[in-house]
Design a protein around this motif. Structure first.
Motif, PDB file in Angstrom:
ATOM      1  N   GLN A   1       0.693   6.140 -15.465  1.00 19.44           N
ATOM      2  CA  GLN A   1       0.445   7.583 -15.416  1.00 19.44           C
ATOM      3  C   GLN A   1       0.356   8.205 -16.996  1.00 19.44           C
ATOM      4  N   TRP A   2       0.701   7.325 -17.789  1.00 24.37           N
ATOM      5  CA  TRP A   2       0.366   7.670 -19.200  1.00 24.37           C
ATOM      6  C   TRP A   2      -1.078   7.751 -19.596  1.00 24.37           C
ATOM      7  N   HIS A   3      -1.746   7.154 -18.598  1.00 25.28           N
ATOM      8  CA  HIS A   3      -3.301   7.091 -18.811  1.00 25.28           C
ATOM      9  C   HIS A   3      -4.021   8.054 -18.149  1.00 25.28           C
TER      10      HIS A   3
ATOM     11  N   GLY B   1       0.818  -1.205  -0.012  1.00 29.14           N
ATOM     12  CA  GLY B   1       0.155  -0.113   0.156  1.00 29.14           C
ATOM     13  C   GLY B   1       0.821   1.266  -0.006  1.00 29.14           C
ATOM     14  N   LEU B   2       0.217   2.334  -0.274  1.00 29.68           N
ATOM     15  CA  LEU B   2       0.887   3.709  -0.338  1.00 29.68           C
ATOM     16  C   LEU B   2       1.759   3.956   1.008  1.00 29.68           C
ATOM     17  N   ASN B   3       0.902   3.521   2.008  1.00 31.96           N
ATOM     18  CA  ASN B   3       1.345   3.690   3.187  1.00 31.96           C
ATOM     19  C   ASN B   3       2.664   2.858   3.757  1.00 31.96           C
ATOM     20  N   GLU B   4       2.746   1.861   3.094  1.00 33.03           N
ATOM     21  CA  GLU B   4       3.809   0.773   3.585  1.00 33.03           C
ATOM     22  C   GLU B   4       4.892   0.650   2.567  1.00 33.03           C
ATOM     23  N   VAL B   5       4.979   1.432   1.307  1.00 37.72           N
ATOM     24  CA  VAL B   5       6.127   1.369   0.480  1.00 37.72           C
ATOM     25  C   VAL B   5       7.359   1.921   1.036  1.00 37.72           C
TER      26      VAL B   5
ATOM     27  N   GLN C   1      -6.070   8.516  -6.765  1.00 39.99           N
ATOM     28  CA  GLN C   1      -5.103   7.532  -5.927  1.00 39.99           C
ATOM     29  C   GLN C   1      -3.892   7.415  -7.099  1.00 39.99           C
ATOM     30  N   LEU C   2      -4.011   7.692  -8.053  1.00 42.98           N
ATOM     31  CA  LEU C   2      -2.772   7.464  -9.119  1.00 42.98           C
ATOM     32  C   LEU C   2      -1.856   8.840  -8.885  1.00 42.98           C
ATOM     33  N   ARG C   3      -2.677   9.956  -8.582  1.00 43.48           N
ATOM     34  CA  ARG C   3      -1.684  11.188  -8.389  1.00 43.48           C
ATOM     35  C   ARG C   3      -1.032  11.095  -7.128  1.00 43.48           C
ATOM     36  N   GLU C   4      -1.441  10.472  -6.224  1.00 45.27           N
ATOM     37  CA  GLU C   4      -0.823  10.138  -4.802  1.00 45.27           C
ATOM     38  C   GLU C   4       0.361   9.482  -5.058  1.00 45.27           C
ATOM     39  N   TRP C   5       0.220   8.150  -5.755  1.00 45.82           N
ATOM     40  CA  TRP C   5       1.554   7.720  -6.338  1.00 45.82           C
ATOM     41  C   TRP C   5       2.623   8.239  -7.078  1.00 45.82           C
ATOM     42  N   ILE C   6       2.055   9.039  -7.959  1.00 44.37           N
ATOM     43  CA  ILE C   6       2.946   9.910  -8.990  1.00 44.37           C
ATOM     44  C   ILE C   6       3.659  10.746  -7.781  1.00 44.37           C
ATOM     45  N   ASP C   7       3.020  11.458  -7.017  1.00 45.82           N
ATOM     46  CA  ASP C   7       3.869  12.525  -6.133  1.00 45.82           C
ATOM     47  C   ASP C   7       4.814  11.601  -5.384  1.00 45.82           C
ATOM     48  N   ILE C   8       4.764  10.388  -4.925  1.00 45.49           N
ATOM     49  CA  ILE C   8       5.848   9.896  -4.340  1.00 45.49           C
ATOM     50  C   ILE C   8       6.921   9.061  -5.043  1.00 45.49           C
TER      51      ILE C   8
ATOM     52  N   GLN D   1       9.031  -2.025  -7.958  1.00 40.82           N
ATOM     53  CA  GLN D   1       7.966  -2.786  -8.732  1.00 40.82           C
ATOM     54  C   GLN D   1       6.746  -1.547  -8.760  1.00 40.82           C
ATOM     55  N   ALA D   2       6.544  -0.812  -7.669  1.00 37.87           N
ATOM     56  CA  ALA D   2       5.517  -0.022  -7.488  1.00 37.87           C
ATOM     57  C   ALA D   2       6.009   1.176  -8.456  1.00 37.87           C
ATOM     58  N   LYS D   3       7.241   1.576  -8.427  1.00 36.27           N
ATOM     59  CA  LYS D   3       7.648   2.658  -9.317  1.00 36.27           C
ATOM     60  C   LYS D   3       7.372   2.418 -10.817  1.00 36.27           C
TER      61      LYS D   3
END
Length: 185
Positions: free
Chosen positions: A159-161, A124-128, A173-180, A150-152
């Motif tokens: 993010q292409w989509h 998860g986002l808080n565990e990565v 949710q995708l933007r949160e992942w992109i931010d980190i 793998q997350a990266k």
């Protein structure tokens, strides 16, 4: 590595595969499966040959793109590619196909592609595991580094989509992942 029977014959067999229905294609795959230790490379070779056809600008690009999509799904269903590998390959394939101007009704919508990528992230986002400041990788074990990497990779593919995602929660949710993403291993 067992090839399709030589480059030219392999191309001819894939051209033949374009003509077959779903059942016949599955039979074709069943008859040609190499030994377990050669399977992944054999499948990657098939996808590479198709990519060469997709670049040639022929009038059959849509047929080749549809065949590649079918093979990607078959590769996942047959356990050749992991969920993460499949999600990443599909995301890049769909982005490349759309950028090339090949419109396929069979391409999944951006929401499904992004959801597939995010669902394949093993933590998860808080565990990565993230890099903090100048701290190196010394404090991370291999599993945490592998999950972060793998997350990266999956976030990069997804993010292409982002611009085509309709579900605002999924886009957020995708933007949160992109931010980190810059802090992922």
């Amino acid at each position: 590595m067992r090839r399709l029977g030589g480059r030219r014959q392999g191309v001819n067999e894939l051209v033949h595969l374009l003509q077959l229905d779903e059942h016949q294609r599955r039979q074709w795959l069943d008859r040609r499966q190499p030994a377990a230790h050669e399977r992944a490379n054999w499948w990657l070779y098939l996808l590479l040959v198709i990519d060469q056809h997709l670049r040639d600008q022929s009038g059959r690009r849509a047929d080749w793109a549809e065949l590649k999509l079918w093979l990607l799904r078959q590769g996942r269903a047959r356990g050749v590619f992991s969920e993460a590998d499949s999600a990443e390959k599909l995301a890049y394939f769909a982005a490349d196909t759309r950028r090339a101007g090949v419109e396929l009704a069979v391409l999944p919508p951006a929401d499904d592609i992004v959801r597939g990528c995010l669902d394949a992230i093993p933590v998860g986002l808080n565990e990565v595991a993230m890099l903090v400041g100048r701290r190196g990788l010394g404090g991370l074990d291999r599993t945490r580094m592998r999950h972060s990497r793998q997350a990266k990779k999956l976030v990069s593919a997804a993010q292409w989509h982002l611009d085509d995602v309709l579900d605002p929660h999924l886009a957020a949710q995708l933007r949160e992942w992109i931010d980190i993403k810059p802090r992922l291993v």
